[in-house]
Structures are given as structure tokens and as C-alpha cells.
Design a protein around this motif. Structure first.
Motif, PDB file in Angstrom:
ATOM      1  N   ASN A   1      -9.967   9.537   7.271  1.00  0.00           N
ATOM      2  CA  ASN A   1     -10.881   8.495   6.990  1.00  0.00           C
ATOM      3  C   ASN A   1     -10.291   7.392   6.008  1.00  0.00           C
ATOM      4  OD1 ASN A   1     -13.032   9.483   8.401  1.00  0.00           O
ATOM      5  ND2 ASN A   1     -13.755  10.699   6.741  1.00  0.00           N
ATOM      6  N   LYS A   2      -9.301   7.629   4.976  1.00  0.00           N
ATOM      7  CA  LYS A   2      -8.806   6.724   4.197  1.00  0.00           C
ATOM      8  C   LYS A   2      -7.509   5.960   4.869  1.00  0.00           C
ATOM      9  CE  LYS A   2     -10.219   9.255   0.305  1.00  0.00           C
ATOM     10  NZ  LYS A   2     -10.002  10.056  -0.792  1.00  0.00           N
TER      11      LYS A   2
ATOM     12  N   LYS B   1       0.767  -1.182   0.062  1.00  0.00           N
ATOM     13  CA  LYS B   1       0.004  -0.053  -0.104  1.00  0.00           C
ATOM     14  C   LYS B   1       0.881   1.371   0.137  1.00  0.00           C
ATOM     15  CE  LYS B   1      -3.952  -2.284   0.596  1.00  0.00           C
ATOM     16  NZ  LYS B   1      -5.332  -1.884   0.419  1.00  0.00           N
TER      17      LYS B   1
ATOM     18  N   GLN C   1      -6.611   2.217   5.934  1.00  0.00           N
ATOM     19  CA  GLN C   1      -6.481   1.229   4.915  1.00  0.00           C
ATOM     20  C   GLN C   1      -5.179   0.979   4.515  1.00  0.00           C
ATOM     21  OE1 GLN C   1      -7.923   1.989   0.971  1.00  0.00           O
ATOM     22  NE2 GLN C   1      -8.310   4.262   1.633  1.00  0.00           N
ATOM     23  N   TYR C   2      -4.229   1.955   4.778  1.00  0.00           N
ATOM     24  CA  TYR C   2      -2.837   1.749   4.379  1.00  0.00           C
ATOM     25  C   TYR C   2      -1.728   1.297   5.586  1.00  0.00           C
ATOM     26  CZ  TYR C   2      -4.653   4.847   1.119  1.00  0.00           C
ATOM     27  OH  TYR C   2      -5.250   5.576  -0.033  1.00  0.00           O
TER      28      TYR C   2
ATOM     29  N   SER D   1       0.337   3.707  -2.988  1.00  0.00           N
ATOM     30  CA  SER D   1      -1.102   4.633  -2.919  1.00  0.00           C
ATOM     31  C   SER D   1      -1.170   5.371  -1.776  1.00  0.00           C
ATOM     32  CB  SER D   1      -2.302   3.498  -2.515  1.00  0.00           C
ATOM     33  OG  SER D   1      -2.136   2.132  -3.540  1.00  0.00           O
TER      34      SER D   1
ATOM     35  N   GLU E   1      -1.852   9.474  -1.863  1.00  0.00           N
ATOM     36  CA  GLU E   1      -2.857  10.153  -1.354  1.00  0.00           C
ATOM     37  C   GLU E   1      -2.497  10.979  -0.338  1.00  0.00           C
ATOM     38  OE1 GLU E   1      -7.016  10.746  -0.420  1.00  0.00           O
ATOM     39  OE2 GLU E   1      -6.236   9.027  -1.777  1.00  0.00           O
TER      40      GLU E   1
ATOM     41  N   SER F   1     -10.755  13.914   4.937  1.00  0.00           N
ATOM     42  CA  SER F   1     -10.726  13.194   4.072  1.00  0.00           C
ATOM     43  C   SER F   1      -9.487  11.740   4.177  1.00  0.00           C
ATOM     44  CB  SER F   1     -10.581  13.924   2.715  1.00  0.00           C
ATOM     45  OG  SER F   1     -10.455  12.952   1.566  1.00  0.00           O
TER      46      SER F   1
END
Length: 98
Positions: free
Chosen positions: A76-77, A14, A80-81, A17, A21, A73
Motif C-alpha cells: 500500500n505504501k 525517496k 509513493q516511492y 525512505s 520501509e 502494508s
């Protein structure tokens, strides 16, 4: 001044990504009122380890940042990383007097 160190241990697959981000977060955060610096550092000894080093004029600036669209934003993401929970330290400091 308020200094914040936020440590990220990433999942190996990850990393790219995450870097894509977080670029948006960094760019937007640097334009905020009260931001002195906002830099992502890569650990030279540990793979997939990064540290966000933030410097703000005061706690009010930090609170406004934490409410911003770009921060919420990303926050919240971010899970996942991550391969481990986010590590955060907040410091209060003064400019060096000589």
C-alpha cells in the motif's frame, strides 16, 4: 520452488525512505513458513534501481505471503516511492540436479 524478481525504480528523493520501509518487510518475510530467501539487491549500473529476489518453497507460500500484514502494508505504501511501475517476474524452478 518459486522465484520472484520484483524490480523497483525509485524517485531519487525517496530512496532512503524506501530502504527504511522495506527493511520491515524483509525481516518479517524471512521468518515466514515456506520462505527460502528474501533479499534486496541494488543495481550496480543504474541509480535508484533495486531488485527484490525471493525464493519460496511453493505457490501456497507465496499466496500466504501476499496476504500477510507486513506485505500488504508495504504494498500500500510502495507507490509513493516509485518513479516507474513495479516490474515483476515469477519463475518456477527445481533444485539443480548433478
Amino acid at each position: 520452488m518459486i522465484l520472484i524478481h520484483a524490480g523497483f525504480q525509485l524517485q531519487a528523493d525517496k530512496e532512503q525512505s524506501f530502504l527504511e520501509e522495506i527493511r520491515t518487510l524483509i525481516t518479517a518475510s524471512r521468518t515466514e513458513i515456506g520462505n527460502v530467501s528474501y533479499d534486496l539487491m541494488k543495481d550496480t549500473e543504474k541509480e535508484y534501481e533495486y531488485m527484490m529476489v525471493e525464493v519460496w518453497q511453493d505457490m501456497n507460500s507465496v499466496e500466504n505471503h501476499n496476504k500477510s500484514d507486513h506485505f500488504t502494508s508495504f504494498a500500500n505504501k510502495a507507490p509513493q516511492y516509485l518513479a516507474a511501475p513495479l516490474r515483476m517476474k515469477i519463475y518456477e524452478g527445481n533444485e539443480r540436479i548433478q
